[in-house]
Design a protein around this motif. Structure first.
Motif, short mmCIF file in Angstrom:
data_model
loop_
_atom_site.label_atom_id
_atom_site.label_comp_id
_atom_site.label_asym_id
_atom_site.label_seq_id
_atom_site.Cartn_x
_atom_site.Cartn_y
_atom_site.Cartn_z
N ILE A 1 0.82 -1.21 0.00
CA ILE A 1 0.00 0.00 0.00
C ILE A 1 0.86 1.26 0.00
O ILE A 1 0.59 2.23 -0.73
CB ILE A 1 -0.96 0.01 1.20
CG1 ILE A 1 -1.93 -1.16 1.11
CG2 ILE A 1 -1.73 1.33 1.28
CD1 ILE A 1 -2.85 -1.30 2.30
N ALA A 2 1.92 1.28 0.80
CA ALA A 2 2.72 2.50 0.98
C ALA A 2 3.66 2.77 -0.19
O ALA A 2 3.86 3.93 -0.58
CB ALA A 2 3.52 2.41 2.27
N PHE A 3 4.23 1.72 -0.78
CA PHE A 3 5.32 1.94 -1.72
C PHE A 3 5.06 1.45 -3.14
O PHE A 3 5.92 1.60 -4.00
CB PHE A 3 6.60 1.27 -1.18
CG PHE A 3 7.07 1.85 0.12
CD1 PHE A 3 7.15 3.21 0.31
CD2 PHE A 3 7.44 1.01 1.17
CE1 PHE A 3 7.59 3.75 1.51
CE2 PHE A 3 7.87 1.53 2.37
CZ PHE A 3 7.95 2.91 2.54
N TYR A 4 3.87 0.85 -3.39
CA TYR A 4 3.60 0.40 -4.76
C TYR A 4 3.52 1.62 -5.69
O TYR A 4 2.77 2.55 -5.45
CB TYR A 4 2.29 -0.38 -4.82
CG TYR A 4 2.00 -0.93 -6.21
CD1 TYR A 4 2.65 -2.07 -6.65
CD2 TYR A 4 1.10 -0.29 -7.06
CE1 TYR A 4 2.40 -2.59 -7.93
CE2 TYR A 4 0.85 -0.79 -8.33
CZ TYR A 4 1.50 -1.94 -8.76
OH TYR A 4 1.26 -2.42 -10.02
N GLY A 5 4.31 1.60 -6.74
CA GLY A 5 4.36 2.72 -7.67
C GLY A 5 5.36 3.79 -7.28
O GLY A 5 5.69 4.66 -8.10
N VAL A 6 5.84 3.75 -6.04
CA VAL A 6 6.85 4.71 -5.58
C VAL A 6 8.24 4.21 -5.95
O VAL A 6 9.09 4.99 -6.39
CB VAL A 6 6.74 4.93 -4.05
CG1 VAL A 6 7.85 5.86 -3.56
CG2 VAL A 6 5.38 5.48 -3.69
N PHE A 7 8.48 2.92 -5.76
CA PHE A 7 9.75 2.30 -6.09
C PHE A 7 9.56 1.32 -7.24
O PHE A 7 8.45 0.80 -7.44
CB PHE A 7 10.31 1.54 -4.89
CG PHE A 7 10.65 2.41 -3.71
CD1 PHE A 7 11.72 3.28 -3.74
CD2 PHE A 7 9.88 2.34 -2.55
CE1 PHE A 7 12.02 4.08 -2.65
CE2 PHE A 7 10.17 3.13 -1.46
CZ PHE A 7 11.25 4.01 -1.51
N ALA B 1 11.37 -4.32 -8.43
CA ALA B 1 12.48 -5.07 -7.83
C ALA B 1 12.86 -4.49 -6.47
O ALA B 1 13.13 -5.24 -5.52
CB ALA B 1 13.69 -5.05 -8.76
N VAL B 2 12.88 -3.17 -6.38
CA VAL B 2 13.22 -2.51 -5.11
C VAL B 2 12.11 -2.75 -4.09
O VAL B 2 12.37 -3.00 -2.90
CB VAL B 2 13.44 -1.00 -5.31
CG1 VAL B 2 13.68 -0.30 -3.97
CG2 VAL B 2 14.61 -0.76 -6.25
N ILE C 1 10.99 -7.99 1.53
CA ILE C 1 11.71 -9.14 2.09
C ILE C 1 12.63 -8.71 3.22
O ILE C 1 12.66 -9.32 4.30
CB ILE C 1 12.51 -9.86 0.99
CG1 ILE C 1 11.56 -10.50 -0.02
CG2 ILE C 1 13.44 -10.93 1.61
CD1 ILE C 1 12.24 -11.09 -1.24
N THR C 2 13.40 -7.64 2.98
CA THR C 2 14.35 -7.20 4.01
C THR C 2 13.63 -6.67 5.24
O THR C 2 14.13 -6.81 6.37
CB THR C 2 15.30 -6.13 3.46
OG1 THR C 2 14.54 -5.03 2.92
CG2 THR C 2 16.18 -6.70 2.37
N THR C 3 12.46 -6.07 5.04
CA THR C 3 11.69 -5.57 6.19
C THR C 3 11.31 -6.73 7.10
O THR C 3 11.43 -6.64 8.33
CB THR C 3 10.41 -4.84 5.71
OG1 THR C 3 10.79 -3.69 4.95
CG2 THR C 3 9.57 -4.39 6.89
#
Length: 228
Positions: free
Chosen positions: A180-186, A189-190, A196-198
């Motif tokens: 929700i927060a980052f889709y389309g922002v990064f 792949a990022v 995963i890293t979160t």
């Protein structure tokens, strides 16, 4: 130095949670939930490199929220843990609304803060919505799972219910929040790497907090209402 600072920050935050509990009891745990939740929703806007991986900075403080919730569950029961979850949710909603109102005030001619506040809190509503949905889903699961494993083990194996409930909840939380927060922002792949890293870094802090919840049992026995 990011890695050294990150580990030191994690241990410090967990120690502070214990200190607040020692001096303020369950109220201190409510304070940990509110404080960590609000700050992690600001820190999550910053991405950093840790151990060669890209992740968000809010992982430590958010993992601290789970420690406080598990302590409430262990020492005061499901009802108090749910109160803590609800208190965190309400304060996050209020912060988001209040800062959106603040942004609508026309700044003075010599004001320097407005562009910086817009850069941070202008993006906050999306982050806050993502955080609220992820927070409610993961924390509700965490409280339920903690008591599920407590019943299954007849109140034994504190390390198991602490980790089993929290690790599964982190997967739920990170999946909902990152999409929700980052889709389309990064780039995709990022985004996948951050997701995963979160989970991995939150899991690391969750395992790290295991000795702290055992220390919390000793602190619990030292509180005035429980000391003998």
């Amino acid at each position: 130095m990011n890695e050294v600072l990150w580990i030191s920050f994690a241990i410090t935050d967990l120690c502070i949670a214990l200190m607040l509990y020692r001096f303020f009891g369950r109220i201190g745990l409510f304070a940990v939930i509110v404080f960590n939740l609000l700050l992690c929703n600001l820190q999550v806007l910053k991405t950093v490199e840790l151990f060669g991986l890209t992740t968000t900075l809010g992982n430590i403080l958010y993992a601290g929220v789970f420690l406080a919730t598990d302590m409430l569950s262990e020492f005061y029961g499901k009802r108090e843990a749910q109160k803590g979850v609800l208190l965190g949710f309400i304060t996050l909603v209020l912060m988001t609304v209040y800062m959106q109102v603040a942004l609508h005030f026309s700044p003075a001619a010599d004001d320097f803060a407005q562009p910086h506040l817009e850069a941070i809190f202008g993006f906050l509503p999306r982050v806050a919505v993502a955080s609220m949905l992820a927070y409610l889903a993961s924390q509700t699961h965490d409280v339920w799972a903690f008591h599920f494993w407590k019943a299954k083990t007849n109140g034994k194996m504190l390390w198991l219910r602490n980790n089993a409930s929290t690790l599964a909840s982190h997967v739920i939380d990170s999946g909902i929040f990152c999409l929700i927060a980052f889709y389309g922002v990064f780039p995709t792949a990022v985004l996948v790497e951050i997701m995963i890293t979160t989970v991995l870094f939150k899991a690391f802090v969750s395992v790290l907090d295991t000795p702290f919840i055992y220390l919390a049992k000793r602190v619990h026995s030292m509180l005035p209402e429980h000391a003998h």
